[in-house]
Design a protein around this motif. Sequence first.
Motif, PDB file in Angstrom:
ATOM      1  N   TYR A   5       1.060  -1.315  -0.256  1.00 23.15           N
ATOM      2  CA  TYR A   5       0.310   0.324   0.249  1.00 23.15           C
ATOM      3  C   TYR A   5       0.802   1.401  -0.104  1.00 23.15           C
ATOM      4  CZ  TYR A   5      -3.551  -3.582   1.180  1.00 23.15           C
ATOM      5  OH  TYR A   5      -4.434  -4.319   1.291  1.00 23.15           O
ATOM      6  N   ALA A   6       0.659   1.956  -1.064  1.00 20.75           N
ATOM      7  CA  ALA A   6       1.543   3.494  -0.876  1.00 20.75           C
ATOM      8  C   ALA A   6       0.872   4.654  -1.089  1.00 20.75           C
ATOM      9  CB  ALA A   6       2.688   3.825  -2.704  1.00 20.75           C
ATOM     10  N   ALA A   7       1.081   5.064   0.262  1.00 17.35           N
ATOM     11  CA  ALA A   7      -0.356   6.341   0.922  1.00 17.35           C
ATOM     12  C   ALA A   7       0.816   7.705   0.614  1.00 17.35           C
ATOM     13  CB  ALA A   7      -1.097   6.114   2.309  1.00 17.35           C
ATOM     14  N   THR A   8      -0.389   8.555   0.482  1.00 22.62           N
ATOM     15  CA  THR A   8       0.242   9.942  -0.061  1.00 22.62           C
ATOM     16  C   THR A   8       0.690  10.147   0.416  1.00 22.62           C
ATOM     17  OG1 THR A   8      -2.114  10.609  -0.161  1.00 22.62           O
ATOM     18  CG2 THR A   8      -1.252  10.346  -2.406  1.00 22.62           C
TER      19      THR A   8
ATOM     20  N   GLN B  83      -3.911   5.368   8.759  1.00 23.64           N
ATOM     21  CA  GLN B  83      -5.459   4.719   8.435  1.00 23.64           C
ATOM     22  C   GLN B  83      -5.780   3.397   7.930  1.00 23.64           C
ATOM     23  OE1 GLN B  83      -6.454   8.923   7.170  1.00 23.64           O
ATOM     24  NE2 GLN B  83      -8.335   7.467   7.688  1.00 23.64           N
ATOM     25  N   VAL B  84      -4.588   3.641   6.970  1.00 19.11           N
ATOM     26  CA  VAL B  84      -4.395   1.991   6.016  1.00 19.11           C
ATOM     27  C   VAL B  84      -3.656   0.541   7.685  1.00 19.11           C
ATOM     28  CG1 VAL B  84      -3.010   0.198   4.160  1.00 19.11           C
ATOM     29  CG2 VAL B  84      -4.008   2.802   3.921  1.00 19.11           C
ATOM     30  N   GLN B  85      -2.915   1.228   8.264  1.00 23.48           N
ATOM     31  CA  GLN B  85      -2.150   0.370   8.764  1.00 23.48           C
ATOM     32  C   GLN B  85      -3.606   0.067  10.603  1.00 23.48           C
ATOM     33  OE1 GLN B  85       1.099   2.560  11.172  1.00 23.48           O
ATOM     34  NE2 GLN B  85       1.898   1.095   9.817  1.00 23.48           N
ATOM     35  N   LYS B  86      -4.552   0.838  10.633  1.00 16.39           N
ATOM     36  CA  LYS B  86      -5.690   0.513  11.383  1.00 16.39           C
ATOM     37  C   LYS B  86      -6.271  -0.175  10.854  1.00 16.39           C
ATOM     38  CE  LYS B  86      -9.049   2.926  14.547  1.00 16.39           C
ATOM     39  NZ  LYS B  86     -10.275   2.926  13.535  1.00 16.39           N
TER      40      LYS B  86
ATOM     41  N   LYS C 293      -9.672  -5.443   7.365  1.00 16.49           N
ATOM     42  CA  LYS C 293     -10.333  -5.069   6.688  1.00 16.49           C
ATOM     43  C   LYS C 293      -9.631  -5.655   4.917  1.00 16.49           C
ATOM     44  CE  LYS C 293     -13.280  -2.218   8.317  1.00 16.49           C
ATOM     45  NZ  LYS C 293     -15.160  -2.779   8.390  1.00 16.49           N
ATOM     46  N   THR C 294      -9.905  -6.291   3.928  1.00 16.50           N
ATOM     47  CA  THR C 294      -9.212  -5.973   2.832  1.00 16.50           C
ATOM     48  C   THR C 294      -8.594  -5.021   1.837  1.00 16.50           C
ATOM     49  OG1 THR C 294     -11.808  -6.160   1.056  1.00 16.50           O
ATOM     50  CG2 THR C 294     -11.363  -7.903   2.134  1.00 16.50           C
ATOM     51  N   ALA C 295      -8.309  -5.540   1.122  1.00 15.15           N
ATOM     52  CA  ALA C 295      -8.094  -4.478  -0.010  1.00 15.15           C
ATOM     53  C   ALA C 295      -8.825  -3.249  -0.984  1.00 15.15           C
ATOM     54  CB  ALA C 295      -6.781  -4.751  -0.894  1.00 15.15           C
ATOM     55  N   GLU C 296      -9.389  -3.837  -0.868  1.00 13.13           N
ATOM     56  CA  GLU C 296     -11.033  -2.809  -2.058  1.00 13.13           C
ATOM     57  C   GLU C 296     -11.370  -2.753  -0.973  1.00 13.13           C
ATOM     58  OE1 GLU C 296     -11.139  -3.571  -5.340  1.00 13.13           O
ATOM     59  OE2 GLU C 296      -9.605  -4.249  -5.579  1.00 13.13           O
ATOM     60  N   GLU C 297     -11.161  -3.125   0.204  1.00 15.55           N
ATOM     61  CA  GLU C 297     -12.425  -1.764   1.987  1.00 15.55           C
ATOM     62  C   GLU C 297     -11.194  -0.929   1.766  1.00 15.55           C
ATOM     63  OE1 GLU C 297     -15.340  -5.462   3.421  1.00 15.55           O
ATOM     64  OE2 GLU C 297     -13.119  -5.494   4.335  1.00 15.55           O
ATOM     65  N   VAL C 298     -10.258  -1.542   1.670  1.00 12.44           N
ATOM     66  CA  VAL C 298      -9.142  -0.205   2.210  1.00 12.44           C
ATOM     67  C   VAL C 298      -9.321   1.391   1.510  1.00 12.44           C
ATOM     68  CG1 VAL C 298      -7.024   0.673   2.134  1.00 12.44           C
ATOM     69  CG2 VAL C 298      -7.587  -1.642   3.397  1.00 12.44           C
ATOM     70  N   LYS C 299      -9.636   0.814   0.043  1.00 15.60           N
ATOM     71  CA  LYS C 299      -9.143   1.411  -1.116  1.00 15.60           C
ATOM     72  C   LYS C 299     -10.756   2.306  -1.509  1.00 15.60           C
ATOM     73  CE  LYS C 299      -8.543   0.814  -6.543  1.00 15.60           C
ATOM     74  NZ  LYS C 299      -8.087   0.201  -7.799  1.00 15.60           N
ATOM     75  N   ALA C 300     -11.719   1.525  -1.254  1.00 16.85           N
ATOM     76  CA  ALA C 300     -13.078   2.077  -1.252  1.00 16.85           C
ATOM     77  C   ALA C 300     -13.113   3.455  -0.233  1.00 16.85           C
ATOM     78  CB  ALA C 300     -13.970   1.370  -1.162  1.00 16.85           C
TER      79      ALA C 300
ATOM     80  N   LYS D 171       5.339 -11.682   9.031  1.00 14.57           N
ATOM     81  CA  LYS D 171       3.953 -12.359   8.750  1.00 14.57           C
ATOM     82  C   LYS D 171       2.976 -11.000   9.448  1.00 14.57           C
ATOM     83  CE  LYS D 171       0.605 -15.845   7.373  1.00 14.57           C
ATOM     84  NZ  LYS D 171       0.439 -17.073   7.688  1.00 14.57           N
ATOM     85  N   GLY D 172       1.753 -10.325   8.337  1.00 16.53           N
ATOM     86  CA  GLY D 172       0.891  -9.294   9.342  1.00 16.53           C
ATOM     87  C   GLY D 172       1.318  -8.115   8.519  1.00 16.53           C
ATOM     88  N   VAL D 173       0.721  -6.934   9.211  1.00 19.63           N
ATOM     89  CA  VAL D 173       0.998  -5.085   8.617  1.00 19.63           C
ATOM     90  C   VAL D 173       2.150  -4.780   9.332  1.00 19.63           C
ATOM     91  CG1 VAL D 173       0.339  -3.082   9.050  1.00 19.63           C
ATOM     92  CG2 VAL D 173      -1.253  -5.517   9.273  1.00 19.63           C
ATOM     93  N   SER D 174       3.296  -4.332   8.515  1.00 17.93           N
ATOM     94  CA  SER D 174       4.609  -3.530   8.501  1.00 17.93           C
ATOM     95  C   SER D 174       4.432  -2.463   9.753  1.00 17.93           C
ATOM     96  CB  SER D 174       5.700  -3.447   7.450  1.00 17.93           C
ATOM     97  OG  SER D 174       4.509  -2.717   6.176  1.00 17.93           O
TER      98      SER D 174
END
Length: 651
Positions: free
Chosen positions: A521-524, A531-534, A540-547, A579-582
Amino acid sequence: MKNFLTVCILAFFSATTVFSQNKKEVLMTIDSKPVYASEFERVYKKNLDLVQDESQKDIDGYLQLFIDYKLKIAEAQAQGLDKEENYLKEFSKYRDQLSRNYLFEDKVAEELAKEAYERGKEDINASHILIRVDYEALPQDTLAAYNKLKGIRERALKGEDFSKLAKTYSEEPGAKETGGDLGYFTVFNMVYPFETTAYNTKVGEISDIVRTSFGYHILKVNDKRARMPKISVSHIMISDKKGARTFNPEERINEIYTMLKQGENFESLAKQFSDDKNSAIMGGKLKPFTKGDLRAPEFEDAAYALKNPGDLSKPVKTDFGWHILRLEEKFPMETFEEQKPELEKKVNEGDRSKIVTSATNKKIKEKYGFKKEESYLPFFDTYLGDDILKRKWVMTPIPADQDKTLFVIGDKKSTYSDFAKYIEERQKTTRPYKLKETLLVDFYDEFETEELKDYFKERLEYENEDYAAILNEYRDGLLIFDVMDKNIWQKGKNDSIGIQEYYNKTKQNYHWKQRVDADIYAATSEVLAQQVQKMLGEGKTAEEVKAALNTGDKVNVLITPGVFEIDQRELPNNIEINKGVSKIYPSNDSFVVVNIKEIIAPGPKSLEDVKGKVLSNYQNDLEASWMKSLHSKYKVDINKKTLKHVKKQLK
């Protein structure tokens, strides 16, 4: 192929010319065939900086490289590769190209290049009317075509609509739809007589009648405009041909475009996401170009539509994928000296070459002497049957008492038999002729030109040391390629059993590093990355994060899923593999979070994964074994006294 660079370097080696041989200092013999010290000295000085292996930079080490090269040449000749049709054709083609630099030393090519340069400052928009007639037409047919166009021209001069006249009378295919409109063109786009007429006709005027190979033309010049100067742009490209992509290319380019409009850094996005790897490392910057240079008219049109440095294009689709362009710089027109090499090349390869050829033929005749004997037409008009017009004529031997000299160049005679052989071969590739006399005149002009040039090239190899050296470099370079291709590269490529066996023996050399199956995930901003981490922590899935984070027209996060080796470009530097969220990693003005779903331990790569590398290594082994056999097959004797003298000279 480990030794391919060596082959390329040694393709420059062969400099055995009459000049070096005159020194008569033999460095070695290969099966009693001499190799001269002067050749070794020349190539050692020329190529030393290209040799990467330090052990081969001293004279003894380099000598072994040179011997290997000479053995390959000897084997190529032993296998008859220097007699192969493809080899002879390729060598002849190169000799023709190289000799142009010497044949066309006169001012004619340069003068035509200067003319082309001046014309090339403008694009011309013109319409034309064509009445077809070929050069073989009967005089009455030629006159009828000319008079027909003359009448049309008189009507145009009196004010009749040119487009309507073209639609009614022009014999150009499609004229009824186009009205003869050619659009904009520039120098070298049209045959030379047509181009000359176009550039010599003022805007709004009707030209005189001009004859080309297509027939008779008149032109109306509609507009002239200054030619586009070169420009420089940067781009971000998302390929739509990169196999099964894990995202939609059009959607991705639109997301990047939105990010740019939000103020994100162009260079950073290019480095991170552009599929044009060569320009990505430069922040997307491309070499300067002008219209027609690229194979992507949509790209060129979009580039030239940009007005000011820094302006961005909307996403543009080409055959290569999707692009966003940014204008960097507009350049002034190139000078004649800058364009001269390319212009002279076009002059010598296009229909202007007839003018250059005529001048060159005259030069050769004056240099070596030329004497044309009595007219050949009476004899050949009877000797050639009418089946020559069907391109099915078979040569019959010409009796000795009738086999006269056609012409003499220097000390070389060209006979009726030589011309007859040329006709028999040339008929296979010629256009259909209606009249035997026309064919004979055209073929004679071609034959005379070919014989003049061949004689010049033969003499040139004895008279010009540089030319002879370069020609021999290419001659032997072709042989090296052919002998390697036959004995190593193709043999290895086609030996599927041998490749499999080689892989089985050496599979310990081909291993994956540690890999991760992850979403990147590359955020601005860092806040968005948090927020992505949270959200990922909440499942949440990738599509849910994106939406959730890419709302409306705003793109805040780009997601790249896939399997990556730990040092792969897409992953942040020094990422902790858990493994998991960095944690959040700053990267190219973005803030990156990686969701590692699976850690894949290092392991062997399959043959399919590394087939290219295995093939290369297998071919290297084949070459080593082959070279060992060549050293056994050929006897190499080194003249130690000459080698000692060479070492002294080179030091």
